[in-house]
Design an enzyme around this catalytic site. Structure first.
Site, PDB file in Angstrom:
ATOM      1  CG  HIS A 131      -2.011  -0.925   1.253  1.00  0.00           C
ATOM      2  ND1 HIS A 131      -1.875  -2.270   1.029  1.00  0.00           N
ATOM      3  CD2 HIS A 131      -3.343  -0.720   1.459  1.00  0.00           C
ATOM      4  CE1 HIS A 131      -3.074  -2.848   1.092  1.00  0.00           C
ATOM      5  NE2 HIS A 131      -3.971  -1.930   1.355  1.00  0.00           N
ATOM      6  CD  GLU A 169      -5.536   4.024   1.707  1.00  0.00           C
ATOM      7  OE1 GLU A 169      -4.679   3.410   2.377  1.00  0.00           O
ATOM      8  OE2 GLU A 169      -6.763   3.785   1.790  1.00  0.00           O
TER       9      GLU A 169
END
Ligand code: ADE
Ligand code: ZN
Length: 336
Positions: free
Chosen positions: A191, A194
Site C-alpha cells: 500500500h 493512499e
C-alpha cells in the site's frame, strides 16, 4: 447496466479478509465470543469513520471478534461468496493475522483454508492469500511476522503485502524483510500513496522491489513517477469507494479524481473493492462507480478487468487461457 457490469468476469487483487466481514457477522461473532464492539443502535452504524485511522480502529475491534477455526472459515467463505456474486472468478486477498491478538497463525490459516476450499466447491471461485505486514509495528516485528507466515506456508500463500497507516512509516526500513520474502519465492506488493506521499510509491518500487502498488493515488503529485510507472507497466490496484473515506478526494465524479487521472495518464489501473462492506460497496458496484463517475467507458472496464488478470500472480498458462475466455465472454456481454 448494473446487472451487465456485475456479471462480467473479474479478478479481485486488492481486498482484505477482515475488511470484508459483514456487519451482521461481526455482531454475531462478537456476541458469541464475548467481545464488546463499539455501541451502536443499528448494525450498519458499526461501520462509521471519517479517515484511515478511525477506519483502522474499527477494523481492529471487529478483528478481535474472530477467534475460532470456524469463525475464520465463515468470514473467508462469506467474502468469497459475495465476490462470486459480483462476477469474481479469481481473488488474491490480504489477511491481517496480527489483528487477532491471541489467535495462533496456524488456527487462522486452518479456518481460512477451509473457507477457501468450501467456496471453490460451491461457487467455483479460486483464491490465494497475501499476508499483509502491518507497517505500524516496524521492521523487527516484520521479520518475526515473515517467520510465522513461512512456517504456515502452502501453495496458496502467494505474496507479501504492506498495509495500515502510511506516514510516518515509510517503506525503506522494510527492505531486508521484503528481500527475504522474495528469496523465499513470495510475490511483493505494498500500500503506498493512499494516505502517504508519492515518495512512498517510489520507495516501495526501489527499496522493496514490489511488483505492484496498492492504491497509489498520490502519484498524481509526481509527473516523472507517472512516466516511469507507465514505462515499467506497474499495476495499480485502485479502490474507488475507499478514496471517499481515506483520501482528500471525496467526490468520485470530480474531474481531478486521481483514479480518473491515472487512467487518462495511461497507467495500468485495476478496479478493486478493498474492504467492501466497511466502505458500503461490493466489487460490482466499484466497477459501476468507475463507469458512472470516474469516466471509464465499457471498453475501459474491459481493459481494467484484463489488466487485473494480467497483474495477478496466477501462473502464466492459466492466465493466458482465462484471458482468452474472458475476452470472448466480455465481448459477447458488451455487444448485447
Ligand atoms: N487495511 C485495510 N484497508 C486498508 C487501507 N485502505 N489502507 C491501509 N490499510 C488497510
Ligand atoms: Zn487495502
Amino acid at each position: 447496466m448494473t446487472d451487465l457490469i456485475q456479471k462480467l468476469p473479474k479478478a479481485e487483487i486488492h481486498i482484505h479478509l477482515e475488511g470484508a466481514i459483514l456487519p451482521g457477522t461481526a455482531m454475531e461473532l462478537a456476541k458469541k465470543n464475548g467481545v464488546t464492539l463499539p455501541d451502536c443502535e443499528r448494525v450498519e452504524d458499526l461501520y462509521s469513520y471519517d479517515n484511515l485511522m478511525e477506519f483502522l480502529a474499527v477494523y481492529g475491534a471487529i478483528s478481535d471478534s474472530i477467534v475460532t477455526v470456524d469463525d475464520f472459515r465463515r468470514i473467508a467463505y462469506e467474502m468469497l461468496q459475495s465476490a462470486a456474486d459480483n462476477g469474481c472468478r479469481y481473488m488474491e486477498f490480504f489477511i491481517s493475522p496480527h489483528a487477532h491478538k491471541d489467535v495462533p497463525f496456524a488456527r487462522q490459516f486452518e479456518g481460512i483454508r477451509k473457507g477457501m476450499a468450501d467456496a471453490e466447491t460451491d461457487f467455483s471461485i479460486v483464491s490465494r492469500i497475501i499476508p499483509g505486514m502491518n507497517r505500524e509495528l516496524g521492521p523487527a516485528a516484520g521479520e518475526e511476522y515473515l517467520d510465522e507466515v513461512l512456517a504456515n506456508r502452502g501453495d496458496d500463500v502467494i505474496g507479501l503485502g504492506l498495509d495500515y497507516n502510511e506516514a510516518p512509516f515509510p517503506p525503506e526500513p522494510f527492505a531486508d524483510v521484503f528481500a527475504r520474502a522474495a528469496q523465499a519465492g513470495l510475490h511483493l506488493t505494498a500500500h503506498a500513496g493512499e494516505s502517504g506521499p508519492a515518495a512512498y510509491i517510489a520507495g516501495s518500487l526501489d527499496a522493496l522491489k514490489v511488483e505492484r502498488i496498492d492504491h497509489g493515488y498520490n502519484i498524481v503529485e509526481d509527473p516523472a513517477l507517472i512516466a516511469r510507472c507507465r514505462d515499467e507497466g506497474i499495476a495499480f490496484t485502485c479502490c474507488p469507494s475507499t478514496t471517499k473515506y481515506t483520501t482528500s478526494w471525496r467526490d468520485l465524479s470530480a474531474p481531478d479524481h486521481p483514479i480518473r487521472r491515472m487512467k487518462e495518464a495511461g497507467l495500468a489501473v485495476t478496479i478493486n473493492s478493498d474492504d467492501p462492506p466497511m466502505f458500503a460497496t461490493d466489487l460490482g458496484r466499484e466497477f459501476e462507480l468507475a463507469h458512472a463517475d470516474l469516466g471509464f467507458s465499457l471498453q475501459d472496464l474491459k481493459v481494467a478487468i484484463l489488466t487485473g488478470l494480467d497483474a495477478s500472480w496466477l501462473d502464466e498458462t492459466t492466465k493466458r487461457q482465462w484471458r482468452a475466455e474472458w475476452v470472448d465472454e466480455i465481448d459477447t456481454a458488451l455487444s448485447n
